[in-house]
Design a protein around this motif. Structure first.
Motif, PDB file in Angstrom:
ATOM      1  N   ARG A   1      50.850  -9.174  35.769  1.00  0.00           N
ATOM      2  CA  ARG A   1      50.733 -10.176  36.835  1.00  0.00           C
ATOM      3  C   ARG A   1      49.353 -10.137  37.495  1.00  0.00           C
ATOM      4  O   ARG A   1      48.798 -11.173  37.846  1.00  0.00           O
ATOM      5  CB  ARG A   1      51.832  -9.953  37.875  1.00  0.00           C
ATOM      6  N   THR A   2      48.786  -8.946  37.642  1.00  0.00           N
ATOM      7  CA  THR A   2      47.454  -8.816  38.241  1.00  0.00           C
ATOM      8  C   THR A   2      46.409  -9.530  37.385  1.00  0.00           C
ATOM      9  O   THR A   2      45.521 -10.206  37.917  1.00  0.00           O
ATOM     10  CB  THR A   2      47.088  -7.329  38.410  1.00  0.00           C
ATOM     11  N   SER A   3      46.517  -9.380  36.069  1.00  0.00           N
ATOM     12  CA  SER A   3      45.583 -10.071  35.165  1.00  0.00           C
ATOM     13  C   SER A   3      45.773 -11.581  35.255  1.00  0.00           C
ATOM     14  O   SER A   3      44.793 -12.335  35.271  1.00  0.00           O
ATOM     15  CB  SER A   3      45.786  -9.607  33.728  1.00  0.00           C
ATOM     16  N   ALA A   4      47.024 -12.018  35.319  1.00  0.00           N
ATOM     17  CA  ALA A   4      47.292 -13.453  35.453  1.00  0.00           C
ATOM     18  C   ALA A   4      46.700 -13.981  36.749  1.00  0.00           C
ATOM     19  O   ALA A   4      46.095 -15.060  36.770  1.00  0.00           O
ATOM     20  CB  ALA A   4      48.795 -13.722  35.393  1.00  0.00           C
ATOM     21  N   SER A   5      46.830 -13.225  37.828  1.00  0.00           N
ATOM     22  CA  SER A   5      46.259 -13.644  39.114  1.00  0.00           C
ATOM     23  C   SER A   5      44.741 -13.751  39.032  1.00  0.00           C
ATOM     24  O   SER A   5      44.147 -14.689  39.581  1.00  0.00           O
ATOM     25  CB  SER A   5      46.647 -12.655  40.220  1.00  0.00           C
ATOM     26  N   SER A   6      44.113 -12.806  38.340  1.00  0.00           N
ATOM     27  CA  SER A   6      42.647 -12.849  38.178  1.00  0.00           C
ATOM     28  C   SER A   6      42.213 -14.059  37.363  1.00  0.00           C
ATOM     29  O   SER A   6      41.216 -14.712  37.691  1.00  0.00           O
ATOM     30  CB  SER A   6      42.151 -11.574  37.498  1.00  0.00           C
ATOM     31  N   ILE A   7      42.959 -14.344  36.298  1.00  0.00           N
ATOM     32  CA  ILE A   7      42.653 -15.511  35.466  1.00  0.00           C
ATOM     33  C   ILE A   7      42.768 -16.784  36.291  1.00  0.00           C
ATOM     34  O   ILE A   7      41.873 -17.647  36.270  1.00  0.00           O
ATOM     35  CB  ILE A   7      43.591 -15.554  34.235  1.00  0.00           C
TER      36      ILE A   7
ATOM     37  N   ALA B   1      42.630 -17.107  39.567  1.00  0.00           N
ATOM     38  CA  ALA B   1      41.590 -17.139  40.602  1.00  0.00           C
ATOM     39  C   ALA B   1      40.275 -17.653  40.033  1.00  0.00           C
ATOM     40  O   ALA B   1      39.594 -18.479  40.655  1.00  0.00           O
ATOM     41  CB  ALA B   1      41.411 -15.745  41.212  1.00  0.00           C
ATOM     42  N   ALA B   2      39.916 -17.178  38.844  1.00  0.00           N
ATOM     43  CA  ALA B   2      38.673 -17.646  38.213  1.00  0.00           C
ATOM     44  C   ALA B   2      38.764 -19.126  37.854  1.00  0.00           C
ATOM     45  O   ALA B   2      37.795 -19.877  38.042  1.00  0.00           O
ATOM     46  CB  ALA B   2      38.377 -16.812  36.968  1.00  0.00           C
ATOM     47  N   LEU B   3      39.919 -19.550  37.346  1.00  0.00           N
ATOM     48  CA  LEU B   3      40.095 -20.968  37.027  1.00  0.00           C
ATOM     49  C   LEU B   3      40.035 -21.826  38.283  1.00  0.00           C
ATOM     50  O   LEU B   3      39.487 -22.933  38.268  1.00  0.00           O
ATOM     51  CB  LEU B   3      41.431 -21.183  36.294  1.00  0.00           C
ATOM     52  N   GLU B   4      40.585 -21.319  39.370  1.00  0.00           N
ATOM     53  CA  GLU B   4      40.536 -22.063  40.633  1.00  0.00           C
ATOM     54  C   GLU B   4      39.099 -22.159  41.144  1.00  0.00           C
ATOM     55  O   GLU B   4      38.674 -23.233  41.597  1.00  0.00           O
ATOM     56  CB  GLU B   4      41.426 -21.404  41.681  1.00  0.00           C
TER      57      GLU B   4
ATOM     58  N   GLY C   1      37.469 -24.961  39.588  1.00  0.00           N
ATOM     59  CA  GLY C   1      38.095 -26.270  39.767  1.00  0.00           C
ATOM     60  C   GLY C   1      39.043 -26.683  38.661  1.00  0.00           C
ATOM     61  O   GLY C   1      39.433 -27.855  38.583  1.00  0.00           O
ATOM     62  N   PHE C   2      39.446 -25.731  37.807  1.00  0.00           N
ATOM     63  CA  PHE C   2      40.342 -26.049  36.694  1.00  0.00           C
ATOM     64  C   PHE C   2      41.810 -26.002  37.104  1.00  0.00           C
ATOM     65  O   PHE C   2      42.660 -26.601  36.435  1.00  0.00           O
ATOM     66  CB  PHE C   2      40.111 -25.103  35.523  1.00  0.00           C
ATOM     67  N   VAL C   3      42.132 -25.240  38.137  1.00  0.00           N
ATOM     68  CA  VAL C   3      43.493 -25.171  38.668  1.00  0.00           C
ATOM     69  C   VAL C   3      43.424 -25.088  40.183  1.00  0.00           C
ATOM     70  O   VAL C   3      42.366 -24.789  40.758  1.00  0.00           O
ATOM     71  CB  VAL C   3      44.319 -23.960  38.133  1.00  0.00           C
ATOM     72  N   VAL C   4      44.547 -25.362  40.810  1.00  0.00           N
ATOM     73  CA  VAL C   4      44.715 -25.081  42.245  1.00  0.00           C
ATOM     74  C   VAL C   4      45.932 -24.184  42.372  1.00  0.00           C
ATOM     75  O   VAL C   4      46.851 -24.229  41.548  1.00  0.00           O
ATOM     76  CB  VAL C   4      44.888 -26.368  43.096  1.00  0.00           C
ATOM     77  N   ARG C   5      45.894 -23.349  43.392  1.00  0.00           N
ATOM     78  CA  ARG C   5      47.045 -22.498  43.698  1.00  0.00           C
ATOM     79  C   ARG C   5      47.716 -23.042  44.950  1.00  0.00           C
ATOM     80  O   ARG C   5      47.034 -23.433  45.898  1.00  0.00           O
ATOM     81  CB  ARG C   5      46.612 -21.054  43.955  1.00  0.00           C
ATOM     82  N   THR C   6      49.034 -23.023  44.924  1.00  0.00           N
ATOM     83  CA  THR C   6      49.784 -23.487  46.081  1.00  0.00           C
ATOM     84  C   THR C   6      51.111 -22.729  46.146  1.00  0.00           C
ATOM     85  O   THR C   6      51.653 -22.364  45.097  1.00  0.00           O
ATOM     86  CB  THR C   6      50.021 -25.016  46.015  1.00  0.00           C
ATOM     87  N   PRO C   7      51.625 -22.481  47.352  1.00  0.00           N
ATOM     88  CA  PRO C   7      52.934 -21.821  47.448  1.00  0.00           C
ATOM     89  C   PRO C   7      54.010 -22.694  46.809  1.00  0.00           C
ATOM     90  O   PRO C   7      53.981 -23.918  46.907  1.00  0.00           O
ATOM     91  CB  PRO C   7      53.169 -21.693  48.959  1.00  0.00           C
ATOM     92  N   SER C   8      54.962 -22.052  46.153  1.00  0.00           N
ATOM     93  CA  SER C   8      56.077 -22.764  45.533  1.00  0.00           C
ATOM     94  C   SER C   8      57.048 -23.229  46.608  1.00  0.00           C
ATOM     95  O   SER C   8      57.423 -22.457  47.484  1.00  0.00           O
ATOM     96  CB  SER C   8      56.801 -21.849  44.542  1.00  0.00           C
TER      97      SER C   8
END
Length: 167
Positions: free
Chosen positions: A86-92, A94-97, A100-107
């Motif tokens: 999960r930590t690696s996924a979060s880092s990926i 974060a870098a994509l965000e 500008g390739f993704v946005v993060r938002t609470p579910s």
């Protein structure tokens, strides 16, 4: 990646044979070949997606997001599908965000989860990178089509035996 002066697999096999004999050196050389090929392929794949502002792991995340119905996944689920912590996924993500390739938002469905949502810029980068990867046969162009199929079949047998999936 600059070519090495020697074949590290052949050299490892030579040393292994000296210490353990010819028979044990066969599977060791096969495993070492797989591991070295993974390094070579990852370098090739990263070079292919680099012009799109991506690394191969980031590309994989974008493709997974683009395959979903709504272009979103909880970061934990993304990590499971990428088979990374999960930590690696979060880092990926974060870098994509940051790019500008993704946005993060609470579910809205699960207050504890954070969603990664692909942007149109992310979709465009994934499409363009996929075109380049397809054109380069994902770095496997040195292998004929039947050799690529044979490799897939051989590695599937290994993965099945290891319990990687249920057939």
């Amino acid at each position: 990646m600059a070519p090495l002066r020697i074949d590290p697999v052949a050299e490892a096999r030579r040393h292994w044979e000296e210490r353990w004999g010819a028979e044990p050196s066969r599977p060791m050389a096969a495993v070492t070949s797989i591991m070295r090929a993974q390094q070579v392929l990852m370098a090739r794949l990263n070079e292919l997606v680099k012009p799109h502002g991506l690394t191969f792991p980031r590309y994989e995340a974008l493709v997974l997001l683009s395959y979903t119905k709504r272009g979103e996944l909880p970061i934990g689920k993304l990590g499971e599908r990428l088979q990374v912590h999960r930590t690696s996924a979060s880092s990926i993500v974060a870098a994509l965000e940051d790019d500008g390739f993704v946005v993060r938002t609470p579910s809205e469905r699960d207050g504890r989860a954070t969603l990664a949502i692909i942007t149109e810029k992310g979709r465009a980068a994934a499409r363009a990178a996929t075109e380049d990867l397809n054109a380069a046969e994902f770095g496997l162009g040195a292998l004929a089509a039947d050799a690529q199929e044979g490799l897939t079949t051989t590695l599937r047998t290994l993965r099945l035996d290891a319990g990687d999936f249920v057939s």
